[in-house]
Scaffold this motif. Structure first.
Motif, PDB file in Angstrom:
ATOM      1  N   THR A 130      -4.861  -9.682  -1.291  1.00 18.68           N
ATOM      2  CA  THR A 130      -5.277  -8.471  -1.975  1.00 18.68           C
ATOM      3  C   THR A 130      -6.772  -8.568  -2.219  1.00 18.68           C
ATOM      4  O   THR A 130      -7.372  -9.644  -2.071  1.00 18.68           O
ATOM      5  N   PHE A 131      -7.389  -7.450  -2.567  1.00 23.37           N
ATOM      6  CA  PHE A 131      -8.790  -7.422  -2.945  1.00 23.37           C
ATOM      7  C   PHE A 131      -8.876  -7.119  -4.441  1.00 23.37           C
ATOM      8  O   PHE A 131      -8.075  -6.349  -4.963  1.00 23.37           O
ATOM      9  N   TYR A 139     -13.164  -5.265   3.914  1.00 26.93           N
ATOM     10  CA  TYR A 139     -12.217  -5.030   5.010  1.00 26.93           C
ATOM     11  C   TYR A 139     -12.903  -5.172   6.369  1.00 26.93           C
ATOM     12  O   TYR A 139     -12.293  -5.660   7.323  1.00 26.93           O
ATOM     13  N   ASN A 161      -0.805  -1.243  -1.595  1.00 25.41           N
ATOM     14  CA  ASN A 161      -1.906  -1.963  -2.223  1.00 25.41           C
ATOM     15  C   ASN A 161      -3.127  -1.047  -2.182  1.00 25.41           C
ATOM     16  O   ASN A 161      -3.779  -0.901  -1.149  1.00 25.41           O
ATOM     17  N   VAL A 164      -6.664  -2.474  -1.009  1.00 28.53           N
ATOM     18  CA  VAL A 164      -6.786  -2.701   0.436  1.00 28.53           C
ATOM     19  C   VAL A 164      -6.838  -1.374   1.172  1.00 28.53           C
ATOM     20  O   VAL A 164      -7.642  -1.177   2.084  1.00 28.53           O
ATOM     21  N   SER A 167     -10.193   0.248   0.711  1.00 25.32           N
ATOM     22  CA  SER A 167     -11.230  -0.521   1.409  1.00 25.32           C
ATOM     23  C   SER A 167     -11.270  -0.180   2.896  1.00 25.32           C
ATOM     24  O   SER A 167     -12.332  -0.231   3.531  1.00 25.32           O
ATOM     25  N   VAL A 176      -4.354   1.275   7.346  1.00 24.06           N
ATOM     26  CA  VAL A 176      -3.483   0.422   6.541  1.00 24.06           C
ATOM     27  C   VAL A 176      -2.268   1.245   6.135  1.00 24.06           C
ATOM     28  O   VAL A 176      -2.403   2.362   5.633  1.00 24.06           O
TER      29      VAL A 176
END
Length: 209
Positions: A130-131, A139, A161, A164, A167, A176
Motif C-alpha cells: 500500500t502507499f 506508482y 485501495n 494505490v 496514485s 488498477v
C-alpha cells in the motif's frame, strides 16, 4: 508454472508462487475469449443514438407535386426521405446492446485470457503493498522497478485501495482494479497483468469454483 514474488522495488523476495494449471495453463478457446470481450464492449455502449423518421419530422403534409410525370422518384410531402431534410429511412433508435453470457462461459474466457498471458510470460506477482498517501510518482517508480513502465499494464488488488488507485489514475497506459473487476477485456487489452499475492489467490479460488 512457478513465478518469483517481487517487492515494490522489483527485487526478488525469495518467495515463489505456483500458478494454477486449471486457470493459467489451459488451452485458450479464442471464440469464447471473443464473446467475453464482445459482451464487455456491448454492455458499455450507451445505445442512445436516435434519428427522426418521417412521422417525427416537423413539416406540412401537403403533396408537393404530381404522383407521376416529374422525372424523379415519387415523393409526397416535405418530410419524404428522398428530399434533403426529410425523415430518415430505418434510422437508428435507442436500444440496449447488452447480452447475457453464462457464468461458466465467462469463467472460461478469463481462464483463456490469463493462459495467453502466462504463455507470453506477461504475468508478474508482487507482495501485497500500500502507499501512505496518493502519489503518482510512487506508482511510476513502482512500474519502472518492474520494467513495465512503457507497457500497458493492469494491477489487480485483492481489495479496494484508494491510495494505490489514485496514485495510478494519471499514469498513461496503467490501470488498477479490484480482482473482482478483472474481466476478459482488461486482461487482453493489457500487455502485462500484475497480481498481488492475495489477489492471485482470490482469482484462482473464483475461477476454480
Amino acid at each position: 508454472m512457478e513465478l518469483s514474488v517481487l517487492n515494490i522495488k522489483g527485487e526478488d523476495t525469495g518467495k515463489k508462487v505456483t500458478l494454477s494449471e486449471s486457470v493459467f495453463g489451459i488451452k485458450p478457446n479464442d471464440h469464447v475469449i471473443y464473446l467475453g470481450v464482445k459482451q464487455y464492449m456491448a454492455n458499455n455502449r450507451q445505445g442512445t443514438h436516435k434519428a427522426k423518421e418521417r412521422s417525427e419530422n416537423a413539416g406540412s403534409t401537403r403533396k408537393l407535386g404530381k404522383q407521376k410525370g416529374g422525372g424523379g422518384a415519387r415523393r409526397g410531402d416535405i418530410k419524404s426521405p428522398v428530399l434533403v431534410g426529410g425523415g430518415r429511412i430505418f434510422g437508428p433508435q435507442p436500444r440496449d446492446y447488452s447480452f447475457k453470457l453464462n457464468k461458466k462461459t465467462k469463467q472460461l474466457a478469463r481462464k483463456g485470457a490469463l493462459s495467453y498471458k502466462a504463455q507470453e510470460n506477461n504475468i508478474i506477482v508482487v507482495e501485497d503493498f500500500t502507499f501512505e498517501a496518493p502519489k503518482t510518482k510512487q506508482y511510476v517508480n513502482f512500474l519502472s522497478n518492474l520494467k513495465v513502465s512503457e507497457k500497458k499494464s493492469v494491477l489487480a488488488l485483492s481489495e479496494a485501495n484508494n491510495n494505490v488507485y489514485l496514485s495510478a489514475r494519471n499514469v498513461p497506459k496503467a490501470e488498477v482494479v479490484n480482482v473482482s473487476e478483472l474481466n476478459t477485456y482488461k486482461i487482453m487489452d493489457a500487455k502485462t497483468v500484475i497480481f498481488t499475492v492475495s489477489a492471485l489467490a482470490n482469482i484462482e479460488k473464483t475461477l476454480n469454483a
